[in-house]
Enzyme design. Structure first.
Site, PDB file in Angstrom:
ATOM      1  CE1 TYR A  13      -4.104  -2.183   0.286  1.00  0.00           C
ATOM      2  CE2 TYR A  13      -2.536  -3.560   1.651  1.00  0.00           C
ATOM      3  CZ  TYR A  13      -3.528  -3.253   0.805  1.00  0.00           C
ATOM      4  OH  TYR A  13      -4.325  -4.413   0.682  1.00  0.00           O
ATOM      5  CB  CYS A  14      -0.034   4.685  -0.753  1.00  0.00           C
ATOM      6  SG  CYS A  14       0.599   6.100  -1.317  1.00  0.00           S
ATOM      7  N   PRO A  15       2.941   4.312   0.628  1.00  0.00           N
ATOM      8  CG  PRO A  15       5.012   5.735   1.289  1.00  0.00           C
ATOM      9  CD  PRO A  15       3.644   4.829   1.745  1.00  0.00           C
ATOM     10  CG  ASP A  40      -3.512   0.684  -2.399  1.00  0.00           C
ATOM     11  OD1 ASP A  40      -4.658   0.957  -2.148  1.00  0.00           O
ATOM     12  OD2 ASP A  40      -2.522   1.606  -2.170  1.00  0.00           O
TER      13      ASP A  40
END
Length: 77
Positions: A13-15, A40
């Site tokens: 997931y981000c980042p 994601d």
């Protein structure tokens, strides 16, 4: 779309997908295409924004089931 290399970001997931993309694209030659595979949904906005910021070319998105494939063409250094 045919890619020269693939980066697996499933479960990340981000980042992290952006960080891994930035690292991986350095291994490609100018004009080669990187396929980033993730799950994601944020990747659909994050990768195009990253391309705009870095000068790499965003080529598009393919979705199949819960898998998202994003394509980036490496810009000249």
């Amino acid at each position: 779309m045919k890619a020269d290399q693939t980066l697996d970001c499933i479960g990340l997931y981000c980042p992290i997908p952006i960080v891994k993309t930035a690292t991986k694209i350095k291994d490609l030659k100018t004009g080669e295409i990187l396929e980033v595979v993730g799950d994601d949904k944020g990747i659909k906005l994050d990768i195009p924004a990253w391309c705009q910021a870095t000068g790499h070319e965003f080529l598009g998105i393919e979705e199949q089931g819960g898998e998202i494939k994003v394509y980036v063409k490496k810009a000249p250094n």
